[in-house]
Design a protein around this motif. Structure first.
Motif, PDB file in Angstrom:
ATOM      1  N   LEU A  70       0.738  -0.974  -0.039  1.00  0.00           N
ATOM      2  CA  LEU A  70      -0.001  -0.142   0.042  1.00  0.00           C
ATOM      3  C   LEU A  70       0.548   1.304   0.058  1.00  0.00           C
ATOM      4  O   LEU A  70       0.611   2.076  -0.774  1.00  0.00           O
ATOM      5  CB  LEU A  70      -0.892  -0.142   1.441  1.00  0.00           C
ATOM      6  CG  LEU A  70      -2.193   0.901   1.033  1.00  0.00           C
ATOM      7  CD1 LEU A  70      -2.883   0.495   0.109  1.00  0.00           C
ATOM      8  CD2 LEU A  70      -2.863   0.782   2.508  1.00  0.00           C
ATOM      9  N   HIS A  71       1.977   1.433   0.738  1.00  0.00           N
ATOM     10  CA  HIS A  71       2.857   2.227   0.935  1.00  0.00           C
ATOM     11  C   HIS A  71       3.652   2.553  -0.465  1.00  0.00           C
ATOM     12  O   HIS A  71       3.784   3.570  -1.100  1.00  0.00           O
ATOM     13  CB  HIS A  71       3.894   2.217   1.897  1.00  0.00           C
ATOM     14  CG  HIS A  71       3.037   2.492   3.491  1.00  0.00           C
ATOM     15  ND1 HIS A  71       2.496   3.347   3.806  1.00  0.00           N
ATOM     16  CD2 HIS A  71       3.097   1.513   4.241  1.00  0.00           C
ATOM     17  CE1 HIS A  71       2.178   3.372   4.927  1.00  0.00           C
ATOM     18  NE2 HIS A  71       2.329   1.904   5.262  1.00  0.00           N
ATOM     19  N   ALA A  72       3.967   1.430  -1.152  1.00  0.00           N
ATOM     20  CA  ALA A  72       4.529   1.356  -2.399  1.00  0.00           C
ATOM     21  C   ALA A  72       3.746   1.980  -3.331  1.00  0.00           C
ATOM     22  O   ALA A  72       4.180   2.692  -4.283  1.00  0.00           O
ATOM     23  CB  ALA A  72       5.367   0.062  -2.768  1.00  0.00           C
ATOM     24  N   PHE A  73       2.534   1.473  -3.377  1.00  0.00           N
ATOM     25  CA  PHE A  73       1.572   2.040  -4.362  1.00  0.00           C
ATOM     26  C   PHE A  73       1.356   3.642  -4.185  1.00  0.00           C
ATOM     27  O   PHE A  73       1.537   4.535  -5.224  1.00  0.00           O
ATOM     28  CB  PHE A  73       0.399   1.623  -4.213  1.00  0.00           C
ATOM     29  CG  PHE A  73      -0.706   2.141  -4.927  1.00  0.00           C
ATOM     30  CD1 PHE A  73      -0.966   1.647  -6.324  1.00  0.00           C
ATOM     31  CD2 PHE A  73      -1.791   3.024  -4.481  1.00  0.00           C
ATOM     32  CE1 PHE A  73      -2.011   2.177  -7.274  1.00  0.00           C
ATOM     33  CE2 PHE A  73      -2.830   3.770  -5.371  1.00  0.00           C
ATOM     34  CZ  PHE A  73      -3.072   3.342  -6.603  1.00  0.00           C
ATOM     35  N   ALA A  74       1.390   4.278  -2.898  1.00  0.00           N
ATOM     36  CA  ALA A  74       1.094   5.447  -2.903  1.00  0.00           C
ATOM     37  C   ALA A  74       2.534   6.338  -3.329  1.00  0.00           C
ATOM     38  O   ALA A  74       2.383   7.325  -3.878  1.00  0.00           O
ATOM     39  CB  ALA A  74       1.065   5.754  -1.345  1.00  0.00           C
ATOM     40  N   GLU A  75       3.527   5.645  -3.058  1.00  0.00           N
ATOM     41  CA  GLU A  75       4.918   6.306  -3.394  1.00  0.00           C
ATOM     42  C   GLU A  75       4.946   6.450  -4.981  1.00  0.00           C
ATOM     43  O   GLU A  75       5.441   7.429  -5.586  1.00  0.00           O
ATOM     44  CB  GLU A  75       6.092   5.223  -3.133  1.00  0.00           C
ATOM     45  CG  GLU A  75       6.436   5.710  -1.374  1.00  0.00           C
ATOM     46  CD  GLU A  75       6.711   7.374  -1.195  1.00  0.00           C
ATOM     47  OE1 GLU A  75       7.446   7.900  -1.927  1.00  0.00           O
ATOM     48  OE2 GLU A  75       6.274   7.684  -0.230  1.00  0.00           O
ATOM     49  N   ARG A  76       4.735   5.291  -5.812  1.00  0.00           N
ATOM     50  CA  ARG A  76       4.569   5.242  -7.270  1.00  0.00           C
ATOM     51  C   ARG A  76       3.616   6.430  -7.849  1.00  0.00           C
ATOM     52  O   ARG A  76       3.822   6.774  -8.868  1.00  0.00           O
ATOM     53  CB  ARG A  76       4.113   3.814  -7.620  1.00  0.00           C
ATOM     54  CG  ARG A  76       4.939   2.861  -7.706  1.00  0.00           C
ATOM     55  CD  ARG A  76       4.740   1.523  -8.244  1.00  0.00           C
ATOM     56  NE  ARG A  76       3.539   1.218  -8.123  1.00  0.00           N
ATOM     57  CZ  ARG A  76       3.188   0.116  -7.112  1.00  0.00           C
ATOM     58  NH1 ARG A  76       4.186  -0.258  -6.221  1.00  0.00           N
ATOM     59  NH2 ARG A  76       1.856  -0.314  -6.872  1.00  0.00           N
TER      60      ARG A  76
END
Length: 90
Positions: A70-76
């Motif tokens: 979820l955090h990686a998605f937000a960063e992308r």
């Protein structure tokens, strides 16, 4: 004249254990992921179907989203100030 000192017992400071925040859950339901991102459940479902948000699938209908994903998605999806929507089209 010397100043009177308070007895040592009157100066003690109660020590309290450090307050630590509750650990973040590792796996979230689709509804919890939607709440965390402040979006609707249908958006999370679409992101999962399109492969944009990885999931852990225990059974056909039991799906969990890892918080790290979820955090990686937000960063992308992060858009820097001044970039505008145009940078997302490329």
């Amino acid at each position: 004249m010397p100043a009177a000192q308070a007895p040592a017992s009157a100066i003690t400071v109660a020590s309290q254990p450090a307050v630590r925040p509750a650990p973040e859950p590792v796996l979230l339901t689709e509804a919890e992921a939607a709440d965390a991102m402040r979006v609707s459940l249908s958006i999370v479902d679409r992101l999962i179907r399109n492969g944009e948000l990885p999931v852990v699938r225990f059974e056909q209908r039991i799906v969990r989203v890892r918080t790290v994903d979820l955090h990686a998605f937000a960063e992308r999806r992060l858009v820097e100030a001044g970039d505008g929507a145009e940078s997302q089209k490329n």
